[in-house]
Design a protein around this motif. Sequence first.
Motif, PDB file in Angstrom:
ATOM      1  N   UNK A 198      -7.763   9.546   1.740  1.00 37.05           N
ATOM      2  CA  UNK A 198      -8.374  10.739   2.571  1.00 37.05           C
ATOM      3  C   UNK A 198      -8.702  11.942   1.284  1.00 37.05           C
ATOM      4  N   UNK A 199      -7.883  12.057   0.478  1.00 42.24           N
ATOM      5  CA  UNK A 199      -8.075  13.323  -0.520  1.00 42.24           C
ATOM      6  C   UNK A 199      -9.323  13.112  -1.423  1.00 42.24           C
ATOM      7  N   UNK A 200      -9.413  11.645  -1.670  1.00 39.53           N
ATOM      8  CA  UNK A 200     -10.555  11.108  -2.539  1.00 39.53           C
ATOM      9  C   UNK A 200     -11.763  11.555  -1.743  1.00 39.53           C
ATOM     10  N   UNK A 201     -11.883  10.969  -0.269  1.00 38.83           N
ATOM     11  CA  UNK A 201     -13.084  10.756   0.358  1.00 38.83           C
ATOM     12  C   UNK A 201     -13.453  12.584   0.475  1.00 38.83           C
ATOM     13  N   UNK A 202     -12.390  13.307   0.871  1.00 44.22           N
ATOM     14  CA  UNK A 202     -12.616  15.015   0.956  1.00 44.22           C
ATOM     15  C   UNK A 202     -13.240  15.355  -0.416  1.00 44.22           C
ATOM     16  N   UNK A 203     -12.911  15.083  -1.520  1.00 43.69           N
ATOM     17  CA  UNK A 203     -13.439  15.496  -2.740  1.00 43.69           C
ATOM     18  C   UNK A 203     -14.441  14.853  -2.797  1.00 43.69           C
ATOM     19  N   UNK A 204     -14.869  13.622  -2.503  1.00 45.85           N
ATOM     20  CA  UNK A 204     -16.467  13.088  -2.473  1.00 45.85           C
ATOM     21  C   UNK A 204     -17.234  13.909  -1.832  1.00 45.85           C
ATOM     22  N   UNK A 205     -16.801  14.191  -0.638  1.00 46.05           N
ATOM     23  CA  UNK A 205     -17.837  15.113   0.299  1.00 46.05           C
ATOM     24  C   UNK A 205     -18.286  16.270  -0.409  1.00 46.05           C
ATOM     25  N   UNK A 206     -17.147  16.990  -0.862  1.00 51.66           N
ATOM     26  CA  UNK A 206     -17.567  18.098  -1.682  1.00 51.66           C
ATOM     27  C   UNK A 206     -18.255  17.808  -2.782  1.00 51.66           C
ATOM     28  N   UNK A 207     -18.130  16.925  -3.717  1.00 49.24           N
ATOM     29  CA  UNK A 207     -19.076  16.721  -4.884  1.00 49.24           C
ATOM     30  C   UNK A 207     -20.799  16.378  -4.287  1.00 49.24           C
ATOM     31  N   UNK A 208     -20.761  15.459  -3.246  1.00 49.79           N
ATOM     32  CA  UNK A 208     -22.200  15.190  -2.435  1.00 49.79           C
ATOM     33  C   UNK A 208     -22.597  16.443  -2.249  1.00 49.79           C
ATOM     34  N   UNK A 209     -21.873  17.644  -1.673  1.00 50.57           N
ATOM     35  CA  UNK A 209     -22.585  18.779  -1.392  1.00 50.57           C
ATOM     36  C   UNK A 209     -22.952  19.441  -2.821  1.00 50.57           C
ATOM     37  N   UNK A 210     -22.087  19.567  -3.840  1.00 54.57           N
ATOM     38  CA  UNK A 210     -22.569  20.057  -4.759  1.00 54.57           C
ATOM     39  C   UNK A 210     -23.848  19.352  -5.544  1.00 54.57           C
ATOM     40  N   UNK A 211     -23.996  18.139  -5.322  1.00 56.14           N
ATOM     41  CA  UNK A 211     -25.026  17.551  -6.169  1.00 56.14           C
ATOM     42  C   UNK A 211     -26.470  17.683  -5.198  1.00 56.14           C
ATOM     43  N   UNK A 212     -26.133  18.075  -3.825  1.00 52.71           N
ATOM     44  CA  UNK A 212     -27.197  18.371  -3.214  1.00 52.71           C
ATOM     45  C   UNK A 212     -27.828  19.714  -3.262  1.00 52.71           C
ATOM     46  N   UNK A 213     -26.663  20.485  -3.390  1.00 54.13           N
ATOM     47  CA  UNK A 213     -27.191  22.115  -3.899  1.00 54.13           C
ATOM     48  C   UNK A 213     -28.043  22.132  -5.337  1.00 54.13           C
ATOM     49  N   UNK A 214     -27.314  21.496  -6.326  1.00 54.38           N
ATOM     50  CA  UNK A 214     -28.207  21.242  -7.563  1.00 54.38           C
ATOM     51  C   UNK A 214     -29.557  20.744  -7.340  1.00 54.38           C
ATOM     52  N   UNK A 215     -29.680  19.687  -6.722  1.00 53.78           N
ATOM     53  CA  UNK A 215     -31.178  19.182  -6.194  1.00 53.78           C
ATOM     54  C   UNK A 215     -32.024  20.342  -5.546  1.00 53.78           C
ATOM     55  N   UNK A 216     -31.323  21.089  -4.748  1.00 54.94           N
ATOM     56  CA  UNK A 216     -32.166  22.262  -4.144  1.00 54.94           C
ATOM     57  C   UNK A 216     -32.419  23.221  -5.137  1.00 54.94           C
ATOM     58  N   UNK A 217     -31.642  23.660  -6.005  1.00 52.15           N
ATOM     59  CA  UNK A 217     -32.106  24.627  -7.127  1.00 52.15           C
ATOM     60  C   UNK A 217     -32.954  23.759  -7.929  1.00 52.15           C
ATOM     61  N   UNK A 218     -32.888  22.915  -8.475  1.00 50.43           N
ATOM     62  CA  UNK A 218     -33.969  22.277  -9.265  1.00 50.43           C
ATOM     63  C   UNK A 218     -35.345  22.209  -8.563  1.00 50.43           C
ATOM     64  N   UNK A 219     -35.184  21.836  -7.205  1.00 49.22           N
ATOM     65  CA  UNK A 219     -36.480  21.817  -6.517  1.00 49.22           C
ATOM     66  C   UNK A 219     -37.115  23.114  -6.294  1.00 49.22           C
ATOM     67  N   UNK A 220     -36.208  24.137  -6.370  1.00 48.13           N
ATOM     68  CA  UNK A 220     -36.817  25.379  -6.229  1.00 48.13           C
ATOM     69  C   UNK A 220     -37.528  25.886  -7.619  1.00 48.13           C
ATOM     70  N   UNK A 221     -36.908  25.479  -8.745  1.00 49.48           N
ATOM     71  CA  UNK A 221     -37.619  25.931 -10.169  1.00 49.48           C
ATOM     72  C   UNK A 221     -38.841  24.952 -10.208  1.00 49.48           C
TER      73      UNK A 221
END
Length: 86
Positions: free
Chosen positions: A56-79
């Motif tokens: 469960x801890x690993x899944x929660x941390x994965x969820x956080x990481x996937x959110x961070x990756x999505x945010x990076x993609x949004x920033x790169x798309x904005x650039x």
Amino acid sequence: VGTWRIIYIKVNIMKEAIIALKEKYEAEVKLKLFNIKAYTNSVGVGEHPELSESIETQVSELDDLYGRIDTCDEILNAFEEEGKYE
């Protein structure tokens, strides 16, 4: 050096930083997935009594990481979008 050149250099440095962060998060995802596989390995189960909590801890941390990756993609798309109008 012109003002536009300085801005261009700064934007490229920021883009490189975001790309590096995204790659870091992607590597961390691979580690989390590996951990889940290791936890569910028949050898590891007997040695790890709180297996469901660890997964469960690993899944929660994965969820956080996937959110961070999505945010990076949004920033790169904005650039990229911003660069189209320069």
